[in-house]
Scaffold this active site. Structure first.
Site, PDB file in Angstrom:
ATOM      1  CG  ASN A  29      -3.519  -1.453 -12.862  1.00 16.45           C
ATOM      2  OD1 ASN A  29      -3.525  -1.570 -11.423  1.00 16.45           O
ATOM      3  ND2 ASN A  29      -2.945  -2.172 -13.441  1.00 16.45           N
ATOM      4  N   GLY A  55       0.731  -1.119  -0.112  1.00 13.66           N
ATOM      5  CA  GLY A  55      -0.006  -0.034   0.042  1.00 13.66           C
ATOM      6  C   GLY A  55       0.642   1.272  -0.197  1.00 13.66           C
ATOM      7  CB  SER A  56       4.391   2.293  -0.653  1.00 12.07           C
ATOM      8  OG  SER A  56       4.507   1.789  -2.053  1.00 12.07           O
ATOM      9  CG  ASN A  57       1.896   3.287  -5.815  1.00  8.38           C
ATOM     10  OD1 ASN A  57       2.140   4.258  -6.499  1.00  8.38           O
ATOM     11  ND2 ASN A  57       2.578   2.165  -5.999  1.00  8.38           N
ATOM     12  CG  HIS A  61       1.645  -2.864 -15.540  1.00  9.66           C
ATOM     13  ND1 HIS A  61       1.230  -4.181 -14.867  1.00  9.66           N
ATOM     14  CD2 HIS A  61       2.779  -3.173 -16.100  1.00  9.66           C
ATOM     15  CE1 HIS A  61       2.056  -5.133 -15.304  1.00  9.66           C
ATOM     16  NE2 HIS A  61       3.052  -4.432 -16.109  1.00  9.66           N
ATOM     17  NE  ARG A 100      -6.154 -14.345  -2.628  1.00 12.00           N
ATOM     18  CZ  ARG A 100      -4.739 -14.584  -2.870  1.00 12.00           C
ATOM     19  NH1 ARG A 100      -4.240 -14.886  -4.054  1.00 12.00           N
ATOM     20  NH2 ARG A 100      -4.165 -15.248  -2.072  1.00 12.00           N
ATOM     21  CG  LEU A 136     -11.319  -5.567 -11.098  1.00  8.60           C
ATOM     22  CD1 LEU A 136     -11.477  -3.877 -11.333  1.00  8.60           C
ATOM     23  CD2 LEU A 136     -11.893  -5.606  -9.846  1.00  8.60           C
TER      24      LEU A 136
HETATM   25  C1  GAR Z   1       3.248  -1.374  -7.454  1.00 10.77           C
HETATM   26  O1  GAR Z   1       4.500  -1.353  -7.967  1.00 10.77           O
HETATM   27  C2  GAR Z   1       2.398  -1.554  -8.723  1.00 10.77           C
HETATM   28  O2  GAR Z   1       2.612  -1.036  -9.835  1.00 10.77           O
HETATM   29  C3  GAR Z   1       2.336  -3.294  -8.608  1.00 10.77           C
HETATM   30  O3  GAR Z   1       2.262  -3.663  -7.429  1.00 10.77           O
HETATM   31  C4  GAR Z   1       3.239  -2.676  -6.768  1.00 10.77           C
HETATM   32  C5  GAR Z   1       2.345  -2.360  -5.431  1.00 10.77           C
HETATM   33  O4  GAR Z   1       3.165  -1.757  -4.498  1.00 10.77           O
HETATM   34  N1  GAR Z   1       1.185  -3.359  -9.376  1.00 10.77           N
HETATM   35  C6  GAR Z   1       1.171  -4.593  -9.890  1.00 10.77           C
HETATM   36  O5  GAR Z   1       2.065  -5.390 -10.470  1.00 10.77           O
HETATM   37  C7  GAR Z   1      -0.021  -4.767 -10.855  1.00 10.77           C
HETATM   38  N2  GAR Z   1      -0.159  -5.660 -12.070  1.00 10.77           N
HETATM   39  P1  GAR Z   1       2.526  -0.875  -3.220  1.00 10.77           P
HETATM   40  O6  GAR Z   1       1.449  -1.967  -2.605  1.00 10.77           O
HETATM   41  O7  GAR Z   1       3.447  -0.454  -2.379  1.00 10.77           O
HETATM   42  O8  GAR Z   1       1.808   0.301  -3.713  1.00 10.77           O
END
Ligand code: GAR
Length: 191
Positions: free
Chosen positions: A102, A13-15, A104, A60, A88
């Site tokens: 999303n 969840g850093s994003n 990626h 899920r 989804l």
């Molecule tokens: C991120 O790098 C995101 O781009 C990737 O998961 C990571 C989540 O990091 N998403 C995917 O690979 C989806 N196909 P976070 O939980 O620290 O935000």
């Protein structure tokens, strides 16, 4: 009225944290996260809790989307997938078309599609010997990682970089482009 964002997560969840910060410092204006939803136990849940954001876990599996549909506030302006790993359903993508985005961790269309997520992506970039990668914010459609691109950011890969180094660089560029893409969409760049 603040625009309502729902964030879907599966991991650290850093994003999500970056989006919370961007709303509080006005990089994303006039918005609030009305709900965070996770499809499994994850650290991101703690981040939602610490920020006082309503949190739901929906296990899920096959009825994930019907349960999600049932708990989404109807005035949701944007559904943001921030490290969310379930696919989804086509019906859900259709019902919310143009409102699901999303992030990626590659320069799509490179290194996208089923099985390409998280470290798998960075390992594939390393194995290909690419000297450039990045992140992509795109609309979500039923075809995995194939929806229209909203914003991309690039990073340089050094030949000595490990997949972990690449992941670190890519996270950095994600934190730059994700709030920009959200702000752009909430300002009405596209319905
Ligand atoms: C991120 O790098 C995101 O781009 C990737 O998961 C990571 C989540 O990091 N998403 C995917 O690979 C989806 N196909 P976070 O939980 O620290 O935000």
């Amino acid at each position: 009225m603040k625009k309502k964002i729902v964030v879907l997560i599966s991991g650290s969840g850093s994003n999500l944290q970056r989006i919370i910060e961007a709303i509080s410092n006005q990089e994303i204006q006039n918005a609030e996260i009305s709900m965070v939803i996770a499809d499994r136990e994850c650290y991101g849940a703690k981040r939602a809790e610490s920020a006082g954001i309503p949190f739901h876990k929906i296990k899920r599996g096959t009825d994930f989307c019907s349960q999600l549909e049932a708990c989404l506030p109807p005035d949701t302006a944007l559904i943001v997938l921030a490290g969310f790993l379930s696919l989804l359903s086509s019906d859900f993508c259709y019902n919310w078309r143009g409102k699901i985005i999303n992030i990626h961790p590659s320069l799509l269309p490179k290194f996208g599609g089923k099985g390409m997520w998280g470290m798998h992506v960075h390992e594939a970039v390393k194995a290909a010997g690419d000297l450039e990668t990045g992140a992509t914010v795109h609309f979500v459609t039923p075809e995995v990682d194939a929806g229209e691109i909203i914003l991309q950011g690039k990073v340089v890969v050094q030949p000595s970089d490990t997949p972990e180094d690449i992941a670190h660089k890519v996270h950095g560029v994600e934190y730059e482009i994700f709030p920009k893409a959200i702000e752009k969409l909430l300002k009405g760049w596209k319905e």
